[in-house]
Enzyme design. Sequence first.
Site, short mmCIF file in Angstrom:
data_model
loop_
_atom_site.label_atom_id
_atom_site.label_comp_id
_atom_site.label_asym_id
_atom_site.label_seq_id
_atom_site.Cartn_x
_atom_site.Cartn_y
_atom_site.Cartn_z
N TYR A 109 0.81 -1.24 -0.07
CA TYR A 109 -0.10 -0.02 0.03
C TYR A 109 0.93 1.14 0.07
CZ TYR A 109 -3.13 3.76 1.40
OH TYR A 109 -3.58 5.09 1.49
N GLU A 196 -3.49 7.62 -3.71
CA GLU A 196 -3.39 6.15 -3.35
C GLU A 196 -2.96 5.03 -4.31
OE1 GLU A 196 -6.12 5.14 0.48
OE2 GLU A 196 -6.94 4.94 -1.42
#
Lengths: 400, 294
Positions: A109, A196
């Site tokens: 992530y 993101e």
Amino acid sequence: MNIHEYQAKELLRAYGIPVPPGEVAYSDRAAARVAEEIGGNRWVVKAQIHAGGRGKAGGVRIASSREELREIVDRMIGSRLITEQTGPEGQLVQRVLVERACRVDREWYLGMTIDRASQRIAVIASADGGVDIEEVAREHPERIHTEIVDPATGLLDFQCRKLAMAIGLQHRMAPFVRLLKRLYRLMCDKDALLVEINPLVETEDGDLLALDAKLSFDDNALFRQGEIAELRDFDEEDPKEVEAHGHGLSYIALDGQVGCIVNGAGLAMATMDAIVLHGARPANFLDVGGGASPEKVANAFRIVRADPNVRVILVNVFAGINRCDWIAEGVVRAARSQGVDVPIVVRLAGTNVEEGRRILAESGLDLIVAEDLDDGARKAVAALRAVEAGYEPVPEGVRA
Amino acid sequence: MSVFVDETSRVIIQGFTGQHATFHAQDAMAHGTNVVGGVTPGKGGTTHLGLPVFDSVEEAVAATGANVTGIFAPPQVAVDALLEAIEAGVEVAVIIADGVPVHDMVKTKRYLTGRSTTIIGPNSPGIITPGRCKVGIMPAHIYSPGRIGVVSRSGTLNYEAVSQMSRLGLGQSTCVGIGGDPVNGVDFRAVLEAFEEDPETDAVVMIGEIGGPQEVEAARWAAEHMTKPVVGFVAGVSAPRGRRMGHAGAVIAGDSDTAQAKLDAMEELGLLVVRNPAEIGVTVARALKRAGAL
């Protein structure tokens, strides 16, 4: 402002951040053409809607042949995808992203956001990619690694290396540092509030790839981000909210029955809270802003009334730079011209309050006047209960 | 001496000759504010409302000894005006504009390192020390001099709280609107520190809203350092997740951003928590009674 995944990936590509080969398609035929162009023998079809949770909802599918690809795309386009974020009515899928499927070894992530505690940009990384990062943050906060960026220097190489080591990417140090710094440049150049990549993957060949991407931009900076502003997709937004915005009103639809017309964001929220305390639920958040003309108030009425759930309207205005006489004028005008058929509770305070109350009283309309915030919420809920019990029009018990 | 501004403040208005700035400058002056001039680039050398207009903040400060500025420039250029004021050494800069890009404020706060300007805002109603000084857009007539300090993000909720207090005869020392943006100047904690130091303040009302950690941080500081009672309210218990409720900063991104979580944390830290926005005034009265000040 949010954009679609395919738009986000085009931006990443423009900044030299590797993404899987792929393109957006609006039909099954176009999808087949994309597949031909990008090659390969397995493709991923991803529904392009702004809401998250697409994977679990069937909005991300794998096709192993051209025929299967066309079939999947044909079924997906024009359907309504219901995810945990769309609400029960779902969101219409108008386009899909077709990408070459790749074999993935590991997932990470990566995120960048405005950290409100430090009031700076935070770079967040985790070895737990491809899952809900908020859940990781809750259950295993030690697996989330953060670097705060000094805006004077920008993101530094050593910070990127620290993150690489923390998440087990030492073996791909150089490309990871390059990727992070490009991502940071994109964030600053484009006034993004959130960047993101989830997941970031390492392919069989050892390349780092942004498999999914989400970008969100600062509405307040769109005046200098023309290219970004053009990416806005109004189909992804509530048409009532878009219309309200056009009238200079800040409106958010909720699921209750008390329509709210308030000035100021803080008072608007407090008004909603007061309604809840009295046992009902607000139908909306609405801030008419400062210097609201009678016309603007009338527009607010129209937007609130367009919601079929609204059974009573509460106007709560504490006028500073507003004027109660203008607000009252707007209420009267709306009630007359729009034939408002639900009880209207009005609480006015502040600048020109006497004049405002006189206008309401002399209108001859069946308006319920409230003394203060608590009184307004109480009377609105009482009126709602009366309407629910079948009283028409407004029963004596709740009239001021 | 109240906090941040009082009758000794020498105030300039940036964007002085604009329509809104003119209106609010007049209201501030009628309220006793010592406005000494203004800045509108290109109109230096003229007069407005009987006061001198300057081309730059530097000139205005040199000529008038101004130490406080009210920035009424539109959001696209307000940060430039703010940086100019910081560079000119202004002590307190109030920035009203709603719509300032977040990245600009991130850089501004870095720029502030080593400099001492107190920034109030952006997206702020301003600051008022009733009867003595007002820099902002709040309606001066609803405020009255007294000993309660008020700090809020929102403007109208500040008015609401003040009117509830006024009805009970409770006046205010200073009311500060720190603004509804996610990256802002003084935060709740900085204002609490100032009120704790202020001999003219007996109790403080802190009015927060959903989003960000500032309310709880301030409450934590208050629990450890404050001798004066603090009444806390947080708007937005009924707000949905993930939606920006009018203010750029009013958005629930995580569990700790909710009004419920903030109210619970405040209560745990010993603040007097108000759960009904209509009960702010009576709760302040109760706090004063408990502290023996009423």
